[in-house]
Scaffold this motif. Structure first.
Motif, mmCIF file in Angstrom:
data_model
loop_
_atom_site.group_PDB
_atom_site.id
_atom_site.type_symbol
_atom_site.label_atom_id
_atom_site.label_comp_id
_atom_site.label_asym_id
_atom_site.label_seq_id
_atom_site.Cartn_x
_atom_site.Cartn_y
_atom_site.Cartn_z
ATOM 1 N N ALA A 149 0.833 -1.204 0.000
ATOM 2 C CA ALA A 149 0.000 0.000 0.000
ATOM 3 C C ALA A 149 0.870 1.256 0.000
ATOM 4 C CB ALA A 149 -0.927 -0.009 1.214
ATOM 5 N N SER A 150 1.952 1.222 0.777
ATOM 6 C CA SER A 150 2.832 2.394 0.820
ATOM 7 C C SER A 150 3.559 2.593 -0.506
ATOM 8 C CB SER A 150 3.851 2.241 1.954
ATOM 9 O OG SER A 150 4.822 1.255 1.634
ATOM 10 N N THR A 151 3.676 1.529 -1.275
ATOM 11 C CA THR A 151 4.390 1.582 -2.551
ATOM 12 C C THR A 151 3.491 2.019 -3.696
ATOM 13 O OG1 THR A 151 5.865 -0.202 -1.816
ATOM 14 C CG2 THR A 151 5.752 0.215 -4.191
ATOM 15 N N PHE A 152 2.260 1.520 -3.728
ATOM 16 C CA PHE A 152 1.417 1.695 -4.913
ATOM 17 C C PHE A 152 0.243 2.652 -4.735
ATOM 18 C CE2 PHE A 152 3.519 -2.384 -5.740
ATOM 19 C CZ PHE A 152 4.002 -2.129 -7.022
ATOM 20 N N ASN A 153 -0.174 2.905 -3.518
ATOM 21 C CA ASN A 153 -1.317 3.799 -3.333
ATOM 22 C C ASN A 153 -0.900 5.255 -3.501
ATOM 23 O OD1 ASN A 153 -2.728 1.501 -2.788
ATOM 24 N ND2 ASN A 153 -3.102 1.941 -0.620
ATOM 25 N N THR A 154 -1.805 6.035 -4.042
ATOM 26 C CA THR A 154 -1.588 7.469 -4.199
ATOM 27 C C THR A 154 -2.717 8.219 -3.505
ATOM 28 O OG1 THR A 154 -2.876 7.687 -6.241
ATOM 29 C CG2 THR A 154 -0.576 6.990 -6.467
ATOM 30 N N SER A 155 -2.662 9.518 -3.541
ATOM 31 C CA SER A 155 -3.731 10.314 -2.928
ATOM 32 C C SER A 155 -5.067 10.081 -3.618
ATOM 33 C CB SER A 155 -3.372 11.794 -2.963
ATOM 34 O OG SER A 155 -3.161 12.221 -4.305
ATOM 35 N N LYS A 156 -5.029 9.587 -4.841
ATOM 36 C CA LYS A 156 -6.255 9.406 -5.626
ATOM 37 C C LYS A 156 -6.648 7.937 -5.792
ATOM 38 C CE LYS A 156 -8.295 10.966 -10.015
ATOM 39 N NZ LYS A 156 -8.037 11.719 -11.279
ATOM 40 N N PHE A 157 -5.675 7.050 -5.783
ATOM 41 C CA PHE A 157 -5.950 5.643 -6.073
ATOM 42 C C PHE A 157 -5.432 4.740 -4.950
ATOM 43 C CE2 PHE A 157 -5.406 7.738 -10.232
ATOM 44 C CZ PHE A 157 -6.624 7.424 -10.824
ATOM 45 N N MET A 326 -11.468 1.239 -11.286
ATOM 46 C CA MET A 326 -10.481 2.146 -10.694
ATOM 47 C C MET A 326 -9.098 1.882 -11.278
ATOM 48 S SD MET A 326 -7.860 2.146 -8.185
ATOM 49 C CE MET A 326 -8.256 0.807 -7.077
ATOM 50 N N MET A 327 -8.764 0.600 -11.489
ATOM 51 C CA MET A 327 -7.448 0.258 -12.017
ATOM 52 C C MET A 327 -7.271 0.720 -13.462
ATOM 53 S SD MET A 327 -5.558 -0.971 -9.650
ATOM 54 C CE MET A 327 -4.222 -1.927 -10.382
ATOM 55 N N LEU A 328 -8.352 0.799 -14.229
ATOM 56 C CA LEU A 328 -8.253 1.343 -15.586
ATOM 57 C C LEU A 328 -7.838 2.806 -15.542
ATOM 58 C CD1 LEU A 328 -11.386 -0.258 -17.304
ATOM 59 C CD2 LEU A 328 -8.976 -0.845 -17.673
ATOM 60 N N ALA A 329 -8.433 3.550 -14.608
ATOM 61 C CA ALA A 329 -8.055 4.957 -14.454
ATOM 62 C C ALA A 329 -6.633 5.069 -13.913
ATOM 63 C CB ALA A 329 -9.045 5.659 -13.522
ATOM 64 N N TYR A 330 -6.279 4.170 -12.994
ATOM 65 C CA TYR A 330 -4.921 4.132 -12.424
ATOM 66 C C TYR A 330 -3.895 3.899 -13.540
ATOM 67 C CZ TYR A 330 -1.308 2.433 -9.048
ATOM 68 O OH TYR A 330 -0.183 2.237 -8.285
ATOM 69 N N ALA A 331 -4.224 2.994 -14.463
ATOM 70 C CA ALA A 331 -3.317 2.689 -15.570
ATOM 71 C C ALA A 331 -3.061 3.916 -16.437
ATOM 72 C CB ALA A 331 -3.885 1.558 -16.415
ATOM 73 N N ALA A 336 3.391 3.885 -14.916
ATOM 74 C CA ALA A 336 4.585 3.195 -14.408
ATOM 75 C C ALA A 336 4.235 2.339 -13.191
ATOM 76 C CB ALA A 336 5.669 4.206 -14.058
ATOM 77 N N LEU A 337 3.463 2.914 -12.265
ATOM 78 C CA LEU A 337 3.050 2.153 -11.097
ATOM 79 C C LEU A 337 2.171 0.974 -11.491
ATOM 80 C CD1 LEU A 337 2.230 4.919 -8.434
ATOM 81 C CD2 LEU A 337 4.087 3.243 -8.354
ATOM 82 N N TYR A 338 1.265 1.191 -12.434
ATOM 83 C CA TYR A 338 0.367 0.128 -12.884
ATOM 84 C C TYR A 338 1.164 -1.028 -13.494
ATOM 85 C CZ TYR A 338 -3.325 -2.188 -15.595
ATOM 86 O OH TYR A 338 -4.182 -3.106 -16.135
ATOM 87 N N ALA A 339 2.130 -0.699 -14.342
ATOM 88 C CA ALA A 339 2.941 -1.740 -14.978
ATOM 89 C C ALA A 339 3.748 -2.509 -13.928
ATOM 90 C CB ALA A 339 3.868 -1.122 -16.015
ATOM 91 N N GLU A 340 4.296 -1.776 -12.963
ATOM 92 C CA GLU A 340 5.087 -2.425 -11.916
ATOM 93 C C GLU A 340 4.207 -3.321 -11.045
ATOM 94 O OE1 GLU A 340 8.499 -3.178 -9.362
ATOM 95 O OE2 GLU A 340 8.133 -2.762 -11.480
#
Length: 694
Positions: A149-157, A326-331, A336-340
């Motif tokens: 969560a600390s790696t992939f979460n953002t203020s929006k996703f 949500m993940m479509l918008a995240y992508a 870069a985060l989505y691919a990782e």
């Protein structure tokens, strides 16, 4: 002990008539499973049914159509003997667990084995036969969730946002492993861990009063947990409230002590007789009557109960649908985060990663293989952010710290180095949970001798097909003055005897490189990398590609008279002994057997090309003889525990010297001048399945 009066679910504002019928259905469905198998544990499923109903009906996020959904809530049945409960819930909520699968409970090749197995049943996260393992795995899952969560979460996703729920019993809490992991969980403030403790006061021997009278609540308060009590599991309103309160406590893990009655509704309720055997036909029939079910019907789910769980299944699937959107918008916004994220959960190594591992450099001085391991770990750590782990309070000795990362702590969840403390067994179980979570490749470390403390969890790694990397240093009597309490003699053989476990003992930097490649590439097999405290020379002829075969010819001669087979620190003894033998007119081939487990998987033709046919072979390893008999005619190995002295003195005392290898080799060559040397391969070879290889 007299059975208490049969009870039913207490009605409350939140426990509708349908809730009660669903719970009772789970009870008798689970009991049917055990009765059909004529084997198993009906009591805990019957007592815990309200907990399972509340978790699956209105607590957890999950996806029956996609059990591997990465943001699902994790559920762990730590008291795995109660697995009929989990199979009932998976069937009712629409997982690929059919009624026929439930009828085949505990039968060969069924999806419903006698304890949960992650590779058998969709919806089962981990193997939870040994008590305490599941709760400890759950701690690892929560560490993984918090770090990811600390790696992939953002203020929006928030692609990573889920809880881990555990049902455990008295047996789990008595096992020492849960003391280790619960203590660490409290220290780390793992607020997304919710444990429901099935407090039924019964173990196999009888009442827990025989052996377990501690105050569990106070114990867990001392660990830093949030503690609640539900005095009657049938009070669904209180149960739901306690779970909601646990989810709101974000800074502490939670345990809810839930009072249950084992085998509730049967004549055996409240007694040990309900624990480990079917109820019997008569008692099962009467239990069904007690719950207003037809005693002649088995595995029966009435339409209103089926419809309820169908609705639940639809609702939880919609949560995954929202997450997918949500993940479509995240992508789009965080490509870069989505691919990782996808790379990690797909278990793909970063491109070019293994090319970063160090190899032999001309002029390099002798180095302990634990030091070479440190170089390997840190050569890839920055490019492999999913590599996360630590040591059981031996970081300066194991040399496992990550130079590119800080510690994982309560207030630094983005850190990747875990201070496990002196908790070897719990450490290994936590790593199993991290691996099971997905998105991480965990590693952990201690002295090889103390793999004995971790052995139960290492075995579960192998059984579960979890590619945990175990970094085990101080791998022989060569560690010296700490003495026989710290010197592993039998441990390597113990680990080699374990199915699906690669035991790797490299002799230099090239082989250490190969060991890490094998460990990282074989993600379905745990690796135990055994490393020296003493310095080792880099040996001419060692090659990464050859070492990845497990065993290979390190140094060859024309028409060898003898084959010297070494591993780890003893490989250089064989190398030097070959020089001495050459001067005496004896041609010695030197073989490095870095990993028997990998070598065993090679073709017979390859193995013959390495060990030869009808050539006497001498194995040299400062450990127990064990399986060396299959690859050598004579062994220079340990047959007793070590002693406290300087490492070099111990090697001399126990015969691990060039002189001794030369002397024994000469005797072997002389012996076989007048006697035909038996082939190491002169034994029948059967199809693997016939021989029990699977």
């Amino acid at each position: 002990m007299q059975s208490p009066e049969r009870k039913k679910v207490k009605m409350s504002a939140s426990s509708s008539t349908l809730d009660v019928k669903c719970i009772d259905t789970v009870r008798v469905f689970s009991a049917d499973m055990v009765q059909a198998a004529k084997s198993g544990h009906p009591g805990a499923p019957m007592g815990c049914a309200p907990m399972a109903h509340v978790l699956w009906s209105d607590t957890m996020s999950y996806s029956p159509s996609c059990p591997e959904w990465s943001n699902r809530d994790r559920f762990v049945l730590s008291n795995g003997h109660a697995c009929a409960l989990q199979y009932s819930m998976l069937h009712l909520t629409g997982y690929d667990v059919t009624v026929d699968d439930c009828r085949a409970f505990r039968q060969l090749d069924s999806k419903t084995p006698g304890h949960p197995e992650n590779f058998c049943t969709p919806g089962v996260e981990v193997c939870t036969g040994p008590l305490g393992q599941g709760l400890s795995n759950a701690v690892g899952m929560c560490i993984a969730e918090k770090h990811m969560a600390s790696t992939f979460n953002t203020s929006k996703f928030t692609p990573v946002d889920h809880f881990t729920y555990v049902i455990c019993g008295d047996g789990c809490l008595q096992e020492g492993i849960t003391s280790e992991t619960s203590s660490l969980a409290g220290h780390l403030g793992l607020g997304k861990l919710v444990v429901l403790y099935d407090d039924n006061n019964i173990t196999i021997d009888g009442s827990t009063d025989l052996s377990f009278t501690e105050d569990v609540g106070k114990r867990y308060e001392a660990y830093g947990w949030h503690v609640q009590t539900v005095s009657d599991v049938s009070d669904l309103e209180s149960l739901r409230t306690a779970i909601r309160n646990a989810k709101l406590e974000v800074n502490k893990p939670s345990i809810i002590k839930v009072k249950t009655i084992i085998g509730l509704g049967s004549s055996k309720q409240g007694t040990a007789k309900a624990h480990g055997a079917p109820l019997g036909d008569e008692d099962l029939a009467n239990t069904k009557k007690h719950y207003n079910f037809d005693p002649t019907k088995f595995f029966n789910v009435e339409s209103d109960v089926a419809a309820h769980y169908k609705t639940v299944s639809t609702e939880v699937e919609s949560e995954k649908t929202r997450w997918d959107a949500m993940m479509l918008a995240y992508a789009k916004e965080e490509p870069a985060l989505y691919a990782e994220y996808n790379r990690r959960f797909n278990g793909e190594l970063p491109a070019g990663l293994l090319d970063l591992l160090p190899t032999f450099a001309a002029g390099a001085s002798d180095a302990a293989s634990r030091k070479l391991s440190e170089a390997c770990i840190n050569s890839i750590a920055e490019k492999m952010p999913e590599l996360m782990g630590g040591s059981a309070d031996l970081t300066p000795s194991n040399l496992t710290s990550l130079k590119c990362s800080k510690d994982f702590q309560k207030d630094s969840p983005d850190g990747r180095y875990i201070r496990f403390g002196v908790r070897e067994h719990g450490m290994a179980a936590i790593c199993n949970g991290m691996f099971a979570h997905g998105g991480l490749r965990p590693y952990c470390a201690t002295f090889l001798n103390f793999a004995g403390y971790a052995l139960g969890s290492i075995r579960v790694s192998a059984l579960s097909r979890f590619g945990v990397v175990y970094v085990m240093t101080h791998d022989s009597i060569g560690l010296g003055e700490d003495g026989p309490t710290h010197q592993p003699v039998e441990m390597i053989e113990s680990l080699r005897s374990m199915p699906n476990c690669n035991v790797l003992r490299p002799c230099d930097i090239n082989e250490t490189n190969a060991a890490y490649q094998i460990a990282l590439e074989q993600s379905g097999t745990p690796a135990v990398i055994c490393l020296s405290r003493q310095g080792l020379p880099n040996l001419a002829g060692s090659e990464v590609a050859k070492a990845k075969m497990g065993g290979y010819v390190l140094r060859d001669v024309a028409s060898p008279d003898i084959v010297l087979v070494g591993t780890g620190s003893e490989t250089s003894l064989c190398y030097k002994a070959a020089d001495e033998l050459k001067a005496a007119g004896i041609n010695a081939r030197v073989v490095s057997m870095m990993c028997m487990d990998v070598f065993d998987g090679q073709s017979e033709a390859y193995k013959k090309s390495v060990l030869g046919e009808g050539i006497p072979a001498v194995a040299v390893e400062a450990a127990a003889v064990g399986s060396w008999n299959k690859y050598s005619h004579v062994q220079i190995c340990m047959t007793r525990f070590g002693a406290s002295a300087k490492g070099g003195d111990l090697m001399k005392r126990f015969g691990f010297t060039v002189d001794n290898v030369v002397e024994k080799s000469k005797k072997v060559v002389d012996f076989y001048k007048s006697t035909a040397c038996p082939s190491l391969f002169a034994r029948p070879v059967f199809d693997d399945e016939v021989a029990g290889g699977h």
